[in-house]
Design a protein around this motif. Structure first.
Motif, PDB file in Angstrom:
ATOM      1  N   ASN A   1       0.835  -1.206   0.000  1.00  0.00           N
ATOM      2  CA  ASN A   1       0.000   0.000   0.000  1.00  0.00           C
ATOM      3  C   ASN A   1       0.867   1.252   0.000  1.00  0.00           C
ATOM      4  OD1 ASN A   1      -2.255  -1.527   0.047  1.00  0.00           O
ATOM      5  ND2 ASN A   1      -2.816  -1.101   2.185  1.00  0.00           N
ATOM      6  N   ALA A   2       1.885   1.223   0.845  1.00  0.00           N
ATOM      7  CA  ALA A   2       2.769   2.383   0.928  1.00  0.00           C
ATOM      8  C   ALA A   2       3.455   2.620  -0.410  1.00  0.00           C
ATOM      9  CB  ALA A   2       3.813   2.172   2.020  1.00  0.00           C
ATOM     10  N   LYS A   3       3.844   1.500  -1.060  1.00  0.00           N
ATOM     11  CA  LYS A   3       4.519   1.638  -2.354  1.00  0.00           C
ATOM     12  C   LYS A   3       3.582   2.218  -3.396  1.00  0.00           C
ATOM     13  CE  LYS A   3       8.090  -1.904  -2.426  1.00  0.00           C
ATOM     14  NZ  LYS A   3       8.266  -3.274  -2.940  1.00  0.00           N
ATOM     15  N   SER A   4       2.319   1.759  -3.363  1.00  0.00           N
ATOM     16  CA  SER A   4       1.390   2.308  -4.360  1.00  0.00           C
ATOM     17  C   SER A   4       1.112   3.772  -4.040  1.00  0.00           C
ATOM     18  CB  SER A   4       0.118   1.473  -4.434  1.00  0.00           C
ATOM     19  OG  SER A   4      -0.667   1.703  -3.289  1.00  0.00           O
ATOM     20  N   ALA A   5       1.126   4.107  -2.740  1.00  0.00           N
ATOM     21  CA  ALA A   5       0.971   5.518  -2.376  1.00  0.00           C
ATOM     22  C   ALA A   5       2.163   6.321  -2.855  1.00  0.00           C
ATOM     23  CB  ALA A   5       0.794   5.651  -0.868  1.00  0.00           C
ATOM     24  N   VAL A   6       3.356   5.675  -2.837  1.00  0.00           N
ATOM     25  CA  VAL A   6       4.551   6.342  -3.357  1.00  0.00           C
ATOM     26  C   VAL A   6       4.343   6.681  -4.836  1.00  0.00           C
ATOM     27  CG1 VAL A   6       6.933   5.891  -4.071  1.00  0.00           C
ATOM     28  CG2 VAL A   6       6.241   5.460  -1.712  1.00  0.00           C
ATOM     29  N   GLU A   7       3.754   5.713  -5.560  1.00  0.00           N
ATOM     30  CA  GLU A   7       3.490   5.982  -6.977  1.00  0.00           C
ATOM     31  C   GLU A   7       2.540   7.172  -7.126  1.00  0.00           C
ATOM     32  OE1 GLU A   7       5.172   4.616  -9.368  1.00  0.00           O
ATOM     33  OE2 GLU A   7       6.202   3.323  -7.926  1.00  0.00           O
ATOM     34  N   GLU A   8       1.515   7.204  -6.266  1.00  0.00           N
ATOM     35  CA  GLU A   8       0.577   8.341  -6.307  1.00  0.00           C
ATOM     36  C   GLU A   8       1.307   9.643  -6.022  1.00  0.00           C
ATOM     37  OE1 GLU A   8      -2.882   7.855  -3.739  1.00  0.00           O
ATOM     38  OE2 GLU A   8      -2.846   5.702  -4.183  1.00  0.00           O
ATOM     39  N   LEU A   9       2.203   9.579  -5.019  1.00  0.00           N
ATOM     40  CA  LEU A   9       2.950  10.780  -4.646  1.00  0.00           C
ATOM     41  C   LEU A   9       3.820  11.241  -5.804  1.00  0.00           C
ATOM     42  CD1 LEU A   9       3.828  12.838  -2.541  1.00  0.00           C
ATOM     43  CD2 LEU A   9       5.366  11.142  -1.571  1.00  0.00           C
ATOM     44  N   LYS A  10       4.435  10.249  -6.469  1.00  0.00           N
ATOM     45  CA  LYS A  10       5.275  10.588  -7.621  1.00  0.00           C
ATOM     46  C   LYS A  10       4.424  11.212  -8.719  1.00  0.00           C
ATOM     47  CE  LYS A  10       9.080   7.305  -7.072  1.00  0.00           C
ATOM     48  NZ  LYS A  10       9.601   5.984  -7.488  1.00  0.00           N
ATOM     49  N   ALA A  11       3.248  10.632  -8.923  1.00  0.00           N
ATOM     50  CA  ALA A  11       2.347  11.175  -9.943  1.00  0.00           C
ATOM     51  C   ALA A  11       1.958  12.607  -9.596  1.00  0.00           C
ATOM     52  CB  ALA A  11       1.110  10.291 -10.052  1.00  0.00           C
ATOM     53  N   ALA A  12       1.699  12.833  -8.292  1.00  0.00           N
ATOM     54  CA  ALA A  12       1.316  14.177  -7.855  1.00  0.00           C
ATOM     55  C   ALA A  12       2.459  15.154  -8.096  1.00  0.00           C
ATOM     56  CB  ALA A  12       0.942  14.160  -6.376  1.00  0.00           C
TER      57      ALA A  12
END
Lengths: 521, 521
Positions: free
Chosen positions: B398-409
């Protein structure tokens, strides 16, 4: 914890070239001997023989390896060898006292306490030895007196009551004294004393001697402990002394140097995609690792500072040298090391940052880290030489102005449309943490300057100052309204590094300095 | 090191309200008494009287303060009080042995070694006590045998030669043994043994006894040390034992929990400019400070791991529990703490980041830190309960997918023209370091899972698993080609935190998960 395998497989008949020559005659004998017994039996015998033959080689290898480790241990810090010889010397000295007949006749078996004291009290540094010796002496005196008092008291309760009173007292004092060892301050400075207090008190209270015997015993024990302690202190101080204070002094300077090593090497390593691959890259990498010991040096710093307080004035250190200030500097250096650890992660990572962006921040980043490194280096060498870190503030100011340049470069980067934020974030992070490091470096420098004041470090030599007066226009430092006003001087060929000066731009003025150098490669 | 001033100025006649009542009669007497002597003499007398009167108040204050500190010390860890009582008990037990007449007649003064052994060997944890006791016993045996051998040897050299040979041997063995104490491995495990070896050898060699006396002495010393050691070990193990291994176990779990505390509280603190000021802000701030003890816990971890190895199987720990693995986890947690220290600097700094940008990264950043916090929390509670950390990998994913979201942001932010790079760098740095922290958290989780395997932690309870089988479709874990293939299961109302599952998405698949939750506020 390495497990060292034998160098050759045990089944081999020819273990190693160096051994082959010496055993070749035996090899021929053994291999030609039991030829009638068939291949199997011969093979098994050969295997066993191979193993038996392997023993001396293994033993030799182990011995060589052990010798190498011993030599390395001695070479890393030759004082270890000297310390071992000193312990041997102190033991021999105290045993000579033991052999003196009148002494032996007076004290008999009690003389053994002198030996015990030497073994237990003699430590690597003078401070630790003094601390243990004084703790042991005082605790024995106090506990002995209390023990004799308890015996007096217990006598009043008759034959039966005596044992009960004494046992209760031992329980009570033992438990109470043990509890005091949990107080952090007592733990740090008097732990050994409390231990000896419990030990001596229990011995005196339990021994079952009559009081007049006790006084004699206490007297003997005190005298022999004094002899042992004095021998220790004598040998520790007068035979190649190791001072805890000096070690702390060097450790702190060394730690600051290690941070400087990283900051000096960091730029070259991080921005190397831009330049041709540096041949010195490998040596630089060890520079990038050295800061790691700073992260975990808290305990040793505290122990040394603690022992240093017990030490008399020695060499360049007065009796009340501000050892606590070293702990302050050490703590700040450690905070700086935490941030360096973060940056180090980015240096090691293989995240690809566009070279175009790296090129934008390269020059100011390298200047920031090189100036911060110089500031730390100046602090470290100032501590080492016990001189005022006169140039440190200048380098800090330079680093700060480089920070402004770096900020300007970051601000300008935004205008470029080809920059993708996601890709540049790692490099921007490195720049940002680097800016944070400059604040830490400034704090370290301030505390080092404070140390220089507290410990009355010598000012830069007068000759040097006069030289400066001839080369540049020095306005003497003016103290007005709590702010130190001072002046930049450009003295090109004085120190080995760039410029050197008395002090630097007006305090707290954040305006970009007019004389900022072109960024260093 | 606080210096406590007396509560009132010494010149005051009315020190404190509580004291005023009790002394008012005396005040009247003393102030009306020497009225003829003039104002000056009266003033001086009053000052002196004030000071004298102050003494009991000061003493009372000191006593109250001392009592408070003692109580706090005991409340912080009640085992300290118990330990103190245990030492008292062991001392009393051993002194009872000493009072037994047949024993005393046999051993006489040698019996005192039993007391010495108890005082010196009894430590806070069972492991440390065992380590010291075994070291002491073995070293005494070895050194005693060597000492007697040396005496035999020395006898061959005649009356004069004897002393020289013995002194040389003491020097040689003393120096050599002292040098071995510098080997890190010996230092860590056998330091006390080597010390006792030097002590006993010197005592035996120097004492000047004849050999048959020596054997008797050695026998007595060994027996009394055994009695003392056995008393220590008995009391340490059977009266409220404190296990070093259990402490290490709890320390590591606690450290991971402290990191989780920070990550949980961090988002609310850093992004609070966006929300109404949180009333819980103050309590949150202590959460943000707790990680600091992790930075410097290396030494204590190593000592405890070292002592834990000496301990027998106890409670939930088998004899060969993988203590080294705890050190590995501890080291990774510390690396995570270094990065947290960097982020903490940004949380505390007052650099103004445009709220618009903060708002862009707020949701994914908070999700990253909250998921990472959950992963750590799961690991910590898994260690505490000695259960497999089944949900940890899910939270890491989950944290990793959130990292992807953060990167996208972060990638999307670049498109916005109102963003100024310089201003957003601090926030971007926080985001970037946060991404780095997720890698560290993943490593911690991997090592905790490894620990669970090595120490055979129990799988989540069967009942729980069956419950899950009813609620979702669990495909059993398949091990193929070295990669663990497992499946996500959504079980809404099982654990207290969000979801709980057996295991998680295919290893190493970096594709964004389809079922990512909406970012948490």
């Amino acid at each position: 914890m390495q497990v060292h395998e034998p160098v050759f497989p045990p089944t081999s008949l020819f273990p190693s070239p160096s051994f082959k020559l010496a055993t070749s005659a035996m090899d021929i004998e053994s291999s030609s001997g039991p030829a009638q017994g068939g291949a199997r039996a011969g093979g098994a015998l050969a295997r066993i023989w191979g193993r038996v033959k392997g023993v001396p080689v293994m033993a030799k290898d182990k011995a060589v390896e052990f010798a190498t480790r011993v030599r390395k241990l001695g070479q890393d810090d030759p004082r270890r060898v000297i310390h071992s010889l000193k312990v041997g010397l102190a033991l021999t000295l105290v045993s000579l006292v033991y052999y003196v007949r009148p002494f032996y006749d007076g004290y008999g078996i009690s003389g053994i306490w002198a030996v015990v004291t030497v073994v237990v009290v003699f430590e690597f540094t003078v401070g630790a030895t003094l601390s243990k010796g004084i703790n042991r002496g005082c605790a024995t005196l106090l506990a002995g007196a209390l023990g004799i008092g308890s015996q007096y008291l217990a006598c009043l309760f008759g034959k039966q009551g005596e044992a009960i009173v004494l046992a209760s007292l031992v329980f009570l004092l033992g438990a109470t004294a043990t509890f005091t060892r949990f107080f952090p301050r007592i733990k740090a400075r008097y732990d050994y004393g409390v231990l000896i207090f419990i030990l001596t008190y229990s011995m005196v209270a339990i021994s079952g001697y009559r009081v007049h015997e006790l006084i004699q015993l206490a007297h003997q024990r005190l005298t022999t402990i004094l002899i042992g302690g004095a021998t220790c202190v004598f040998v520790a101080i007068f035979v190649c002394p190791v001072w805890a204070g000096e070690d702390l002094h060097r450790l702190i300077a060394g730690n600051i140097d290690k941070l400087a090593d990283f900051l000096e090497a960091f730029g070259g390593e991080y921005f190397q995609c831009l330049d041709e691959i540096n041949e010195k890259s490998k040596t630089d990498k060890t520079c990038l690792q050295r800061y790691k010991t700073v992260l975990t040096s808290k305990n040793i710093e505290e122990s040394w500072a603690n022992w240093a307080r017990w030490e008399p004035a020695h060499g360049r250190f007065r009796y009340r040298h501000p050892w606590k200030q070293y702990l302050k500097i050490g703590a700040l250096a450690r905070q700086c090391a935490y941030q360096i650890a973060t940056i180090h992660g980015y240096v090691c990572s293989d995240a690809q940052v566009p070279c175009a962006f790296k090129r934008i921040i390269e020059a100011p980043s390298m200047k920031v880290s090189s100036e911060a490194s110089k500031a730390l280096r100046t602090c470290a060498s100032a501590i080492k030489q016990m001189a005022e870190p006169s140039c440190a503030s200048l380098y800090v100011e330079n680093a700060k102005s480089a920070v402004e340049e770096l900020k300007a470069a970051l601000g300008a980067a935004q205008l470029d449309d080809s920059v993708d934020l996601l890709e540049i974030v790692p490099a921007a992070t490195v720049a940002s943490v680097l800016i944070g490091i400059v604040d830490r470096v400034e704090e370290v420098c301030e505390e080092v300057i404070e140390l220089a004041k507290m410990a009355h470090f010598k000012a830069p030599e007068k000759q040097q100052q006069q030289q400066m007066l001839h080369r540049g226009a020095v306005k003497p430092v003016v103290e007005g309204g709590g702010e130190t006003v001072s002046v930049v001087v450009d003295v090109p060929a004085l120190a080995d590094r760039a410029e050197c000066c008395t002090k630097t731009t007006e305090a707290n003025s954040r305006a970009p300095r007019p004389d900022t150098d072109p960024p260093m490669k």
